[in-house]
Design an enzyme around this catalytic site. Structure first.
Site, PDB file in Angstrom:
ATOM      1  N   HIS A   1     -41.757 -21.265 -14.315  1.00  8.69           N
ATOM      2  CA  HIS A   1     -40.848 -20.118 -14.167  1.00  8.69           C
ATOM      3  C   HIS A   1     -39.680 -20.349 -13.223  1.00  8.69           C
ATOM      4  CE1 HIS A   1     -43.112 -19.562 -10.425  1.00  8.69           C
ATOM      5  NE2 HIS A   1     -42.122 -18.798 -10.012  1.00  8.69           N
TER       6      HIS A   1
HETATM    7  C1  UD1 Z   1     -39.428 -14.248  -8.493  1.00 10.91           C
HETATM    8  C2  UD1 Z   1     -39.097 -14.947  -7.179  1.00 10.91           C
HETATM    9  C3  UD1 Z   1     -39.759 -16.323  -7.161  1.00 10.91           C
HETATM   10  C4  UD1 Z   1     -41.246 -16.212  -7.422  1.00 10.91           C
HETATM   11  C5  UD1 Z   1     -41.507 -15.426  -8.695  1.00 10.91           C
HETATM   12  C6  UD1 Z   1     -42.970 -15.199  -8.863  1.00 10.91           C
HETATM   13  C7  UD1 Z   1     -36.887 -14.510  -6.161  1.00 10.91           C
HETATM   14  C8  UD1 Z   1     -35.538 -15.054  -5.934  1.00 10.91           C
HETATM   15  N1  UD1 Z   1     -37.649 -15.179  -7.059  1.00 10.91           N
HETATM   16  O1  UD1 Z   1     -38.883 -15.016  -9.543  1.00 10.91           O
HETATM   17  O2  UD1 Z   1     -39.572 -16.917  -5.893  1.00 10.91           O
HETATM   18  O3  UD1 Z   1     -41.784 -17.498  -7.528  1.00 10.91           O
HETATM   19  O4  UD1 Z   1     -40.851 -14.154  -8.635  1.00 10.91           O
HETATM   20  O5  UD1 Z   1     -43.338 -15.017 -10.188  1.00 10.91           O
HETATM   21  O6  UD1 Z   1     -37.243 -13.523  -5.583  1.00 10.91           O
HETATM   22  N2  UD1 Z   1     -39.258  -9.845 -15.617  1.00 10.91           N
HETATM   23  C9  UD1 Z   1     -39.960  -9.040 -16.470  1.00 10.91           C
HETATM   24  N3  UD1 Z   1     -41.050  -8.359 -15.977  1.00 10.91           N
HETATM   25  C10 UD1 Z   1     -41.436  -8.463 -14.685  1.00 10.91           C
HETATM   26  C11 UD1 Z   1     -40.711  -9.281 -13.830  1.00 10.91           C
HETATM   27  C12 UD1 Z   1     -39.631  -9.966 -14.305  1.00 10.91           C
HETATM   28  O7  UD1 Z   1     -39.643  -8.910 -17.642  1.00 10.91           O
HETATM   29  O8  UD1 Z   1     -42.430  -7.830 -14.307  1.00 10.91           O
HETATM   30  C13 UD1 Z   1     -38.086 -10.599 -16.136  1.00 10.91           C
HETATM   31  C14 UD1 Z   1     -36.796  -9.821 -15.968  1.00 10.91           C
HETATM   32  O9  UD1 Z   1     -36.016 -10.074 -17.075  1.00 10.91           O
HETATM   33  C15 UD1 Z   1     -36.159 -10.476 -14.769  1.00 10.91           C
HETATM   34  C16 UD1 Z   1     -36.653 -11.939 -14.843  1.00 10.91           C
HETATM   35  O10 UD1 Z   1     -37.955 -11.827 -15.409  1.00 10.91           O
HETATM   36  O11 UD1 Z   1     -34.773 -10.391 -14.813  1.00 10.91           O
HETATM   37  C17 UD1 Z   1     -36.751 -12.633 -13.519  1.00 10.91           C
HETATM   38  O12 UD1 Z   1     -37.467 -11.835 -12.590  1.00 10.91           O
HETATM   39  P1  UD1 Z   1     -37.148 -11.941 -11.022  1.00 10.91           P
HETATM   40  O13 UD1 Z   1     -38.101 -11.115 -10.274  1.00 10.91           O
HETATM   41  O14 UD1 Z   1     -35.699 -11.712 -10.767  1.00 10.91           O
HETATM   42  O15 UD1 Z   1     -37.387 -13.467 -10.703  1.00 10.91           O
HETATM   43  P2  UD1 Z   1     -38.654 -14.389 -10.984  1.00 10.91           P
HETATM   44  O16 UD1 Z   1     -38.234 -15.521 -11.843  1.00 10.91           O
HETATM   45  O17 UD1 Z   1     -39.806 -13.567 -11.414  1.00 10.91           O
HETATM   46  N1  UDP Z   2     -51.060 -16.230 -11.764  1.00 12.18           N
HETATM   47  C1  UDP Z   2     -51.756 -15.249 -12.494  1.00 12.18           C
HETATM   48  N2  UDP Z   2     -51.583 -15.209 -13.850  1.00 12.18           N
HETATM   49  C2  UDP Z   2     -50.791 -16.084 -14.522  1.00 12.18           C
HETATM   50  C3  UDP Z   2     -50.107 -17.072 -13.781  1.00 12.18           C
HETATM   51  C4  UDP Z   2     -50.262 -17.111 -12.411  1.00 12.18           C
HETATM   52  O1  UDP Z   2     -52.485 -14.453 -11.916  1.00 12.18           O
HETATM   53  O2  UDP Z   2     -50.683 -15.971 -15.749  1.00 12.18           O
HETATM   54  C5  UDP Z   2     -51.183 -16.221 -10.300  1.00 12.18           C
HETATM   55  C6  UDP Z   2     -51.669 -17.521  -9.705  1.00 12.18           C
HETATM   56  O3  UDP Z   2     -53.067 -17.498  -9.583  1.00 12.18           O
HETATM   57  C7  UDP Z   2     -50.970 -17.560  -8.340  1.00 12.18           C
HETATM   58  C8  UDP Z   2     -49.741 -16.708  -8.536  1.00 12.18           C
HETATM   59  O4  UDP Z   2     -49.884 -16.048  -9.772  1.00 12.18           O
HETATM   60  O5  UDP Z   2     -51.769 -16.982  -7.331  1.00 12.18           O
HETATM   61  C9  UDP Z   2     -48.511 -17.557  -8.524  1.00 12.18           C
HETATM   62  O6  UDP Z   2     -47.420 -16.784  -8.873  1.00 12.18           O
HETATM   63  P1  UDP Z   2     -46.077 -17.401  -9.435  1.00 12.18           P
HETATM   64  O7  UDP Z   2     -46.350 -18.736 -10.019  1.00 12.18           O
HETATM   65  O8  UDP Z   2     -45.492 -16.364 -10.316  1.00 12.18           O
HETATM   66  O9  UDP Z   2     -45.165 -17.479  -8.151  1.00 12.18           O
HETATM   67  P2  UDP Z   2     -44.962 -18.554  -6.979  1.00 12.18           P
HETATM   68  O10 UDP Z   2     -46.286 -18.829  -6.366  1.00 12.18           O
HETATM   69  O11 UDP Z   2     -44.339 -19.762  -7.570  1.00 12.18           O
HETATM   70  O12 UDP Z   2     -44.025 -17.878  -6.053  1.00 12.18           O
END
Ligand code: UD1
Ligand code: UDP
Length: 370
Positions: free
Chosen positions: A209
């Protein structure tokens, strides 16, 4: 009272041990959710499975804002409003990790002279192109208390001039979360059966992601090309950002390959069960690198750097970037070289004993910041 800020999936998981500890000892706290993550499978499912109370405040920022600035700015506005309302009761605000919610929580609090505690402080990838690295550095430098998971993260903070008396090595709360939930996952999760998998190591787990991977077409494409070469079942719970970018770059069709099972993001119990039983994990997630190390699952990280170098030093994790040959070569080494696989699985856990939540709350109580 302690303010606890969450916004994304990993923050909910990693703050859960602190919330559980507050509940256990009857400490009052205010749980505030920015709503950065909002889909059921990225948000509510974790509240249900980890048995967390509903947030006292919910900002619903996620769906409204798509850029970094708009998202962070809207969060600061919303959080400031809540902090002003609760300012008399709030002695400290805790933020976790490195997301925009983390930064917004810390900034809104510090400007109102509310103390800030940073859970998972001191991590550094030394790559300022990552939004997360900017967030980490800024939050560490405006926090009053820094809860560093390891000695290495403490050292990063000391190197940047942060006073030693503000830093506490607590371990990472992810260990607490795993220890608390793994037994429940083993009992409750039906994911292995649902996906028609055999229990022991007959599949790879993939999570992807990172903005620098999935928002950059050639990097995303390279990873898919590597997956094509892997002749082993791959389970891929796809993050919403990744799904959105795959659609935008017209890559969804390319992901349609026999060995790849693309599923919706799963809850924590299912993910723990899937990960624990996997042969290896391919990931660009921060939390998953830690969990793989703790659960003795070989990890290949689809990035050029990591802010979790401890996992590499332990021998649990290798950086393979997005180079197709490197990815395929390392996957094949783990699949075929038993000695190498064993050495990765025998890596020690550098992230603590599973009592980080208890330690953090203990420090707040000792300082009378609760
Ligand atoms: C964010 C964090 C990242 C973290 C990740 C965990 C920042 C800069 N990034 O990235 O550090 O590792 O969360 O997963 O804060 N979206 C949905 N449903 C949701 C959430 C997101 O559809 O519940 C889609 C939306 O289109 C959104 C895109 O995902 O625009 C990105 O979501 P966003 O929270 O901005 O960044 P992440 O890539 O999730
Ligand atoms: N995770 C989850 N379901 C999934 C993928 C990840 O519960 O389908 C959990 C995983 O166990 C970990 C956390 O999400 O604890 C990691 O989140 P993510 O990779 O979104 O963010 P990051 O750690 O890179 O910020």
């Amino acid at each position: 009272m302690i303010g606890i800020i969450v916004g994304t999936r990993p923050e909910i998981i990693k703050m859960s041990p602190i919330i559980v500890e507050c509940e256990k000892i009857g400490l009052e706290y205010l749980l505030i959710h920015t709503g950065q993550h909002y889909s059921y499978s990225m948000d509510k499912i974790f509240f249900e499975e980890l048995e967390l109370p509903a947030p006292h405040y919910m900002l619903n920022i996620g769906q409204k804002c798509s850029t970094q600035g708009a998202q962070t700015g809207e969060m600061i506005i919303g959080l400031e409003r809540i902090f002003l309302k609760e300012i008399k009761a709030l002695k400290i605000v805790l933020v976790e990790g490195d997301t925009n919610s983390t930064l917004a929580g810390a900034l809104a609090a510090v400007k109102l002279h509310i103390k800030v505690g940073h859970v998972e402080a001191g991590l550094r990838s030394f790559d300022r192109k990552m939004p997360e690295e900017i967030n980490r550095i800024l939050v560490d430098h405006i926090s009053n208390l820094l809860f560093a998971p390891t000695q290495k993260s403490e050292q990063n903070l000391l190197n940047e001039g942060i006073p030693k008396e503000n830093i506490f090595i607590t371990g990472n709360t992810i260990v607490d979360a795993i220890y608390r939930n793994l037994k429940i996952a083993k009992r409750k999760s039906k994911i292995i059966k649902e996906l028609n998998l055999r229990e022991e190591g007959e599949y790879i787990v993939l999570t992807l992601h990172r903005q620098e991977n999935v928002d950059v077409q050639h990097r995303f494409n390279n990873i898919i090309e590597a997956l094509k070469e892997i002749d082993f079942p791959i389970i891929f719970p796809i993050h919403p950002r990744t799904k959105k970018m795959a659609y935008k770059f017209n890559l969804l069709k390319k992901l349609d390959m026999g060995q790849l099972n693309l599923i919706e993001p799963v809850g924590y119990l299912d993910f723990l069960k899937l990960l624990e039983n996997s042969k290896l994990v391919l990931t660009d997630s921060g939390g998953v690198q830690e969990e793989a190390n703790i659960l003795n699952v070989p990890c290949l990280t689809l990035r050029d750097n990591t802010e979790r170098p401890e996992t590499i030093e332990m021998g649990a994790n290798y950086l393979v970037g997005v180079d197709k040959n490197k990815i395929v070569e390392m996957v094949s080494k783990i699949l075929n070289d038993k000695e190498f696989e064993r050495s990765m699985k025998n890596a020690m856990n550098p992230f603590g004993d599973g009592r980080a939540g208890e330690r953090i709350v203990g420090i707040l109580i000792k300082r009378d910041w609760v």
